[in-house]
Design a protein around this motif. Sequence first.
Motif, mmCIF file in Angstrom:
data_model
loop_
_atom_site.group_PDB
_atom_site.id
_atom_site.type_symbol
_atom_site.label_atom_id
_atom_site.label_comp_id
_atom_site.label_asym_id
_atom_site.label_seq_id
_atom_site.Cartn_x
_atom_site.Cartn_y
_atom_site.Cartn_z
ATOM 1 N N GLY A 198 0.818 -1.220 0.000
ATOM 2 C CA GLY A 198 0.000 0.000 0.000
ATOM 3 C C GLY A 198 0.841 1.254 0.000
ATOM 4 N N ALA A 202 4.080 0.089 -4.251
ATOM 5 C CA ALA A 202 2.946 -0.725 -4.700
ATOM 6 C C ALA A 202 2.120 0.052 -5.722
ATOM 7 C CB ALA A 202 2.093 -1.127 -3.503
ATOM 8 N N GLU A 204 3.070 2.603 -7.529
ATOM 9 C CA GLU A 204 3.867 2.833 -8.737
ATOM 10 C C GLU A 204 3.903 1.562 -9.596
ATOM 11 O OE1 GLU A 204 7.660 5.476 -8.988
ATOM 12 O OE2 GLU A 204 8.286 3.477 -8.401
ATOM 13 N N HIS A 220 -4.161 -4.752 -0.437
ATOM 14 C CA HIS A 220 -3.553 -4.054 0.704
ATOM 15 C C HIS A 220 -4.204 -4.518 2.010
ATOM 16 C CE1 HIS A 220 -1.528 -1.198 3.073
ATOM 17 N NE2 HIS A 220 -2.452 -0.254 3.089
ATOM 18 N N ARG A 226 -0.712 3.899 2.215
ATOM 19 C CA ARG A 226 0.380 4.651 2.834
ATOM 20 C C ARG A 226 1.017 5.595 1.802
ATOM 21 N NH1 ARG A 226 3.678 3.699 7.089
ATOM 22 N NH2 ARG A 226 2.530 1.831 7.624
ATOM 23 N N ALA A 284 5.277 -5.709 -3.250
ATOM 24 C CA ALA A 284 5.834 -4.343 -3.176
ATOM 25 C C ALA A 284 5.669 -3.872 -1.743
ATOM 26 C CB ALA A 284 5.117 -3.426 -4.164
ATOM 27 N N LYS A 303 14.229 2.532 10.311
ATOM 28 C CA LYS A 303 13.855 1.489 9.336
ATOM 29 C C LYS A 303 14.962 0.457 9.146
ATOM 30 C CE LYS A 303 10.843 4.434 6.527
ATOM 31 N NZ LYS A 303 10.806 5.230 5.280
ATOM 32 N N ASP A 330 16.694 4.587 1.803
ATOM 33 C CA ASP A 330 15.387 3.957 1.620
ATOM 34 C C ASP A 330 14.490 4.853 0.770
ATOM 35 O OD1 ASP A 330 14.823 6.027 3.312
ATOM 36 O OD2 ASP A 330 13.699 4.837 4.768
ATOM 37 N N TYR A 331 15.057 5.848 0.143
ATOM 38 C CA TYR A 331 14.220 6.819 -0.550
ATOM 39 C C TYR A 331 14.403 6.837 -2.063
ATOM 40 C CZ TYR A 331 11.614 11.013 -1.528
ATOM 41 O OH TYR A 331 10.697 11.893 -2.048
ATOM 42 N N ARG A 333 16.903 4.963 -4.101
ATOM 43 C CA ARG A 333 17.055 3.568 -4.500
ATOM 44 C C ARG A 333 17.191 3.371 -6.011
ATOM 45 N NH1 ARG A 333 11.838 1.922 -1.855
ATOM 46 N NH2 ARG A 333 11.705 1.043 -3.906
HETATM 47 P P1 NAP Z 1 6.672 1.408 2.396
HETATM 48 O O1 NAP Z 1 6.336 2.844 2.252
HETATM 49 O O2 NAP Z 1 7.317 0.931 3.642
HETATM 50 O O3 NAP Z 1 5.312 0.603 2.195
HETATM 51 C C1 NAP Z 1 5.254 -0.767 2.352
HETATM 52 C C2 NAP Z 1 3.791 -1.197 2.196
HETATM 53 O O4 NAP Z 1 3.749 -2.601 2.273
HETATM 54 C C3 NAP Z 1 2.870 -0.632 3.285
HETATM 55 O O5 NAP Z 1 1.664 -0.227 2.722
HETATM 56 C C4 NAP Z 1 2.695 -1.816 4.221
HETATM 57 O O6 NAP Z 1 1.417 -1.861 4.812
HETATM 58 C C5 NAP Z 1 2.820 -2.991 3.281
HETATM 59 N N1 NAP Z 1 3.366 -4.161 3.934
HETATM 60 C C6 NAP Z 1 4.526 -4.247 4.639
HETATM 61 N N2 NAP Z 1 4.733 -5.519 5.042
HETATM 62 C C7 NAP Z 1 3.677 -6.236 4.580
HETATM 63 C C8 NAP Z 1 3.314 -7.597 4.670
HETATM 64 N N3 NAP Z 1 4.085 -8.491 5.300
HETATM 65 N N4 NAP Z 1 2.148 -7.994 4.100
HETATM 66 C C9 NAP Z 1 1.370 -7.116 3.449
HETATM 67 N N5 NAP Z 1 1.655 -5.802 3.311
HETATM 68 C C10 NAP Z 1 2.804 -5.367 3.882
HETATM 69 O O7 NAP Z 1 7.621 0.884 1.218
HETATM 70 P P2 NAP Z 1 7.725 1.385 -0.293
HETATM 71 O O8 NAP Z 1 6.392 1.543 -0.893
HETATM 72 O O9 NAP Z 1 8.694 0.436 -0.939
HETATM 73 O O10 NAP Z 1 8.409 2.809 -0.190
HETATM 74 C C11 NAP Z 1 9.697 2.953 0.445
HETATM 75 C C12 NAP Z 1 10.161 4.409 0.336
HETATM 76 O O11 NAP Z 1 10.463 4.694 -1.021
HETATM 77 C C13 NAP Z 1 9.079 5.384 0.779
HETATM 78 O O12 NAP Z 1 9.724 6.441 1.432
HETATM 79 C C14 NAP Z 1 8.482 5.845 -0.519
HETATM 80 O O13 NAP Z 1 7.920 7.148 -0.436
HETATM 81 C C15 NAP Z 1 9.693 5.809 -1.461
HETATM 82 N N6 NAP Z 1 9.254 5.584 -2.846
HETATM 83 C C16 NAP Z 1 8.953 6.678 -3.586
HETATM 84 C C17 NAP Z 1 8.514 6.527 -4.871
HETATM 85 C C18 NAP Z 1 8.202 7.724 -5.692
HETATM 86 O O14 NAP Z 1 8.092 8.804 -5.155
HETATM 87 N N7 NAP Z 1 8.050 7.606 -7.001
HETATM 88 C C19 NAP Z 1 8.329 5.255 -5.424
HETATM 89 C C20 NAP Z 1 8.630 4.146 -4.627
HETATM 90 C C21 NAP Z 1 9.070 4.337 -3.324
HETATM 91 P P3 NAP Z 1 0.969 -0.779 5.917
HETATM 92 O O15 NAP Z 1 0.679 0.477 5.149
HETATM 93 O O16 NAP Z 1 -0.220 -1.416 6.532
HETATM 94 O O17 NAP Z 1 2.132 -0.662 6.863
#
Ligand code: NAP
Length: 358
Positions: A198, A202, A204, A220, A226, A284, A303, A330-331, A333
């Motif tokens: 979420g 995810a 993207e 989700h 999120r 994702a 994190k 973690d941002y 990547r």
């Molecule tokens: P994230 O923000 O940590 O989100 C992980 C998602 O996965 C959350 O919605 C979480 O649910 C869910 N989740 C985690 N463990 C799970 C499990 N075991 N089973 C089911 N669902 C689970 O990770 P991310 O989306 O990879 O983003 C990481 C960072 O990169 C963030 O700061 C993000 O803003 C950045 N990013 C930015 C962009 C962009 O701007 N274009 C693109 C990609 C990533 P909950 O919500 O319930 O916790």
Amino acid sequence: METGPANVEKVVIIGSGPAGWSAAIYAARANLQPVVYEGTVKPEMIPLGQLAFTTEVENYPGFPFGNVRAFIESAVDEDRHYNLPPAPKGHVKNGAPHYAVQGVELMELMKQQALNFGTRVISDDIVDVDFSGHPFRLHTGEGGIAVAQSVIVATGARANYVGLPSEDAYKNRGVSACAVCDGALPRFRNKPLVVVGGGDSAVEEATYLTNFASKVYLVHRRDELRASKIMQKRALENPKIEMTWNTVVAECLGNEKEGLTAVRLASTVGAGERTLETAGMFAAIGHTPNTAFLHGKLATNEKGYLKLTKPFRTNTSVEGVFAAGDVADDYYRQAITSAGSGCMAALDAERWLAEHYG
Ligand code: NAP
């Protein structure tokens, strides 16, 4: 500070993705005779990093579509050509293959560039570190010890999977943690697909997959995303994406011949289970930085990523130890940001060594 015994390395680089190789190129050209521990164990020390799992890399500057293979074969030592993946089919221009550089190719090129300037590469893992005094002592997987005046940690991060045994059975046969790497594969074309998560990734990935899929189910575990508002809007307004709230994947289903064919979904709010037909499930749900081998000897953020202790620098919580790439990010990547931070870490190490060891 003592200089230590004769075999003390000036800089040891741990990790062999874009951050590691870029650090090595800069350190080698600064005459620091770097040693790279390129890793052997998946997933903790992934040789060549996450790009080893990627197909075409279209956004790395300097690599437009072209007859990439001809150049790579001229640049990379022949004894490593066996490592190069086959050129993608379907792109031909003027009778020659015409495609973007592939992840492994890009990494082999970076490795070659580091080797050309005298980098020593060791196919072993670092499994423990002693940062309690200078020079540092690093323990290898094969029982050796490397002694180093400075260290650059560039071990990257790995994508998380849901963690189901049935998920393992279909990895690379329908189950993936990288839509951008795998989404265009024929098996996913015009088929319903599932993305789990979420966050921004995810959303993207789901949006990206709508280019190929007949429909994308975003599964989700809660009833709100999120992801950032703008990314949410994009997904919620996309007619090909169906939000599947308060739901988790309980099992991956399929068969030997076709790979993944369906997932069993379970409600997180007591609304029962159902089976959803799908050709692909893309996890994702975040990444895990590869830091286990440090056994907590470098400070991390909330994190679990390595904490950089100075703004716009690669210093970690231990003087003389620097971090580059996804292990501390973690941002962004991205391959290009990792490569940039590898360069920064080498320059930081060089200046630190000049100050402390002369
Ligand atoms: P994230 O923000 O940590 O989100 C992980 C998602 O996965 C959350 O919605 C979480 O649910 C869910 N989740 C985690 N463990 C799970 C499990 N075991 N089973 C089911 N669902 C689970 O990770 P991310 O989306 O990879 O983003 C990481 C960072 O990169 C963030 O700061 C993000 O803003 C950045 N990013 C930015 C962009 C962009 O701007 N274009 C693109 C990609 C990533 P909950 O919500 O319930 O916790």
